[in-house]
Design a protein around this motif. Structure first.
Motif, short mmCIF file in Angstrom:
data_model
loop_
_atom_site.label_atom_id
_atom_site.label_comp_id
_atom_site.label_asym_id
_atom_site.label_seq_id
_atom_site.Cartn_x
_atom_site.Cartn_y
_atom_site.Cartn_z
N ASN A 340 2.24 8.25 30.13
CA ASN A 340 2.20 6.95 29.45
C ASN A 340 3.43 6.11 29.81
OD1 ASN A 340 -0.11 7.91 28.28
ND2 ASN A 340 0.79 8.28 26.25
N GLN A 341 4.59 6.77 29.79
CA GLN A 341 5.85 6.11 30.10
C GLN A 341 5.85 5.55 31.53
OE1 GLN A 341 8.79 9.04 29.14
NE2 GLN A 341 10.45 7.54 29.02
N LEU A 342 5.27 6.33 32.44
CA LEU A 342 5.22 5.91 33.84
C LEU A 342 4.13 4.86 34.08
CD1 LEU A 342 5.62 9.41 35.58
CD2 LEU A 342 7.28 7.54 35.62
N GLY A 343 3.33 4.61 33.04
CA GLY A 343 2.27 3.60 33.18
C GLY A 343 1.07 4.09 33.97
N PHE A 344 0.88 5.42 34.03
CA PHE A 344 -0.28 5.97 34.75
C PHE A 344 -1.49 6.02 33.82
CE2 PHE A 344 2.70 8.78 37.54
CZ PHE A 344 3.13 7.64 38.21
N LYS A 345 -2.62 5.53 34.29
CA LYS A 345 -3.85 5.60 33.51
C LYS A 345 -4.35 7.04 33.55
CE LYS A 345 -5.06 1.65 35.68
NZ LYS A 345 -6.01 0.79 36.39
N SER A 346 -4.42 7.67 32.39
CA SER A 346 -4.72 9.10 32.39
C SER A 346 -5.82 9.45 31.39
CB SER A 346 -3.46 9.90 32.04
OG SER A 346 -3.09 9.64 30.70
N ILE A 347 -6.34 10.66 31.53
CA ILE A 347 -7.35 11.18 30.60
C ILE A 347 -7.08 12.67 30.44
CG2 ILE A 347 -9.03 11.76 32.40
CD1 ILE A 347 -11.25 10.94 30.56
N GLN A 348 -7.42 13.19 29.27
CA GLN A 348 -7.35 14.64 29.07
C GLN A 348 -8.76 15.18 29.31
OE1 GLN A 348 -5.48 15.62 25.33
NE2 GLN A 348 -3.76 14.24 25.72
N LEU A 349 -8.86 16.21 30.10
CA LEU A 349 -10.20 16.71 30.44
C LEU A 349 -10.17 18.20 30.75
CD1 LEU A 349 -11.00 15.29 34.03
CD2 LEU A 349 -8.84 16.22 33.26
N ALA A 350 -11.33 18.82 30.67
CA ALA A 350 -11.43 20.24 31.03
C ALA A 350 -11.74 20.34 32.52
CB ALA A 350 -12.54 20.90 30.23
#
Lengths: 406, 406
Positions: A340-350
């Motif tokens: 989040n701090q780095l501004g990366f669009k992320s998702i939590q996933l299996a």
């Protein structure tokens, strides 16, 4: 990350990927000549960059950047050096060379870590040469591996292993199995389309799906395609088709994330003018919730053995099962905050595929970072990830290792 | 028919069926050693019983009982001497030896016929050795047969033919292709369950179904079974399964007598943990009404090419077609009257399998008589018919030949 570092990672990836056979794509089957060249190169880079290098009996390389104040505390990263046959350029290798780059960046910028940083280049994960998978991480974590198993050419695992490991013992390399680390972070390509399809840059892996495989056998009566009336058939293929439709629908209703794959099917006698008397098909199903897999297994058994045409019998046999692996929640939350701090669009996933992390997670706090796979393709020459995404993964990994080891 | 005659037919059937190979069931592939032994035996019986015997270039044997007043008018019966690999005891052979028995009975009881009675033992019908079918009746009716075709061992049809035919030229045998007969009646086992299931004894064949065979090709995208979400797949097997279900239902609605068989299916890569990228399957459909087959072909093409998942394409290719053959109506009605008179429970039905009669019918008035197949089984060692049913068929045939030739 600077342009120099980008160039360095790209250069190292290209160097390893140029160790080619005559086959398409990458072919670093464990202990093969290309595998030996690749692992030797990783070790050479480690020695050049001032790492302490250990190689264990299975050929896994451990590149340690010893900690200054708490050297016995080990923060590890890495992945595997082997590929499937005709594999891609990033599966496994990206986690090894991305990890090397992350540690190199940290040492360049911040000097030696307080805790030891360890890069692991596992000998084998894919199971593409011998009939077992994850033998590198299994050996590291003390799991038994059958040394007498053979490859399709009849070469025994133990013989191939010994010959290959000898070639890794460059000057300065120690032959030793190090203790397990305190944490393990694996950087890997997603191998699926979820990140790329949603314009995301980072996947933080909650766990690795459990997986079960079955063979369904349908026995009917082979008969003449012309003279047997439609209402007097015991057509094993038509029954199999009905079962597949029902099972697919049951899987869909049960859980939209339950994957259901019929990958293999055999028909007998498999002749256009004979009604099939025997059909077998496989079912591969995966989910991150063991209860969902249990429920589906019950449905599968009920459906397959449900009474119908008395001339047709069918049964399901489970021949593979791997349980759901939950990865470390705290490491994931920490990585989420960094992303989040780095501004990366992320998702939590299996993860739908298996990884060394599922072996490591039984023994040490483990997490995984995914980067997008273009078109979701992996295990194929077309496997690809953009340079920007490769670098974002390394940047997040470096920040995570920094947080843990400095 | 007397017990002596019954014993004679059973004895002749057993004599031929004892010419065995090491394989299960009957294996009289055309021009093979067992085939030569069998056809020689038929010829010997013909000579012993006073028939004039001709053998043509393809090895078909014509046993003529010359007519007294109209010898140029020929009333023929017969079937083929060859079998499929691991075939049964009656397919083809029953029509040859049943025909021989019928003519022998007539001559014994009524003396020489007015018109010539001809028993034909066709060289080949099954297409089990060379890649063509009905070569015996095709040659008799002047159709071209490719003499250069080869069997799986690479032996050319023409070489096998020449060597075998030489061995049939017993003393007294003429090497000659006779003119076509005025009528042809083929006695045969049903090869299906309709007679036996309904407690019937005789089937009078209205025609031979038309038949079309297609290969449907479904192209999707092979991908990882674990990492590819269900809603992002181009699964060729699941699409193929849906097509099969739809086509089966369309066939059922169109006409309950339209047979629909998916006998052969190929999956690629056919591995349990990979979503299939390519699937092909065959469709064999048969009906006695050409219009039904035309309609189904339109439905098939529409269904297969209907738009759906844009990542999946499918197409259907027709690679075999044989038209509906209508057999002679007057001969059938005459046989129906005789069957009724004899008290045989009969039905008029279309043949779902191909027969020499469909070749003969293009050139001469042709009819067929079926007897029941136990459990509907044929082309297998378990092929069977009760002795009583075998004799009813011969009795009806003899009465029919009597009506025509005396």
């Amino acid at each position: 990350m600077t342009t120099t570092q980008l160039t360095e990672l790209a250069h190292r990836l290209a160097t390893i990927n140029q160790f080619k056979t005559n086959e398409a794509g990458q072919n670093r089957l464990v202990y093969s000549p290309t595998w030996v060249e690749a692992q030797r190169q990783v070790i050479k880079w480690g020695l050049e960059l001032g790492f302490q290098v250990n190689v264990d009996d299975f050929g896994t390389a451990y590149l340690d950047m010893p900690g200054t104040t708490e050297p016995e505390a080990v923060i590890a990263t890495g992945s595997h050096i082997d590929t499937v046959a005709q594999g891609g350029q990033y599966d496994g290798l990206y986690g090894v060379l991305g990890g090397l780059q992350a540690i190199e960046n940290l040492v360049t910028e911040f000097g030696r870590p307080q805790k030891t940083l360890r890069l692991i280049s596992f000998s084998e994960e894919e199971g593409s040469r011998f009939p077992d998978t994850f033998t590198g991480s299994k050996h590291y974590t003390g799991q038994q591996v059958d040394l007498t198993m053979k490859d399709p050419a009849g070469i025994q695992f133990d013989d191939a292993r010994q010959q290959a490991v000898t070639k890794l013992m460059l000057a300065g390399v120690h032959h030793q199995l190090p203790d397990l680390p305190d944490t393990f972070t694996e950087l890997h390509i997603e191998q699926g389309p979820r990140l790329i399809d949603h314009g995301l840059q980072i996947g933080l892996v909650t766990g690795i799906v459990g997986q079960r495989r079955y063979t369904v056998t349908v026995k009917g009566i082979a008969n003449h395609a012309g003279t047997t009336p439609m209402n007097d058939r015991a057509d094993a293929l038509q029954h199999a088709v009905d079962l597949i439709v029902t099972l697919r629908e049951q899987a869909r209703r049960l859980n939209p994330d339950l994957t259901f794959t019929v990958g293999e099917m055999h028909i007998s006698p498999n002749t256009s003018n004979v009604i099939p008397g025997l059909v077998t098909f496989t079912v591969d199903c995966r989910n991150s919730d063991e209860a969902v897999l249990d429920q589906f297994e019950r449905l599968l058994q009920q459906t397959v053995t449900a009474p119908g045409n008395p001339q047709i019998t069918s049964s399901a046999d489970r021949w593979a099962k791997s349980d759901v692996t939950l990865l470390d929640r705290q490491l994931l939350e920490n990585n989420q905050a960094i992303a989040n701090q780095l501004g990366f669009k992320s998702i939590q996933l299996a993860s739908g595929a298996g990884h060394d992390s599922q072996i490591m997670a039984k023994h040490t706090r483990t997490t995984m970072i995914f980067v997008p796979s273009i078109n979701g393709i992996s295990h194929a020459p077309a496997e690809n990830t953009s340079q920007e995404d490769l670098l974002r993964g390394v940047e997040l990994l470096a920040a995570s290792l920094h947080q843990q080891a400095y």
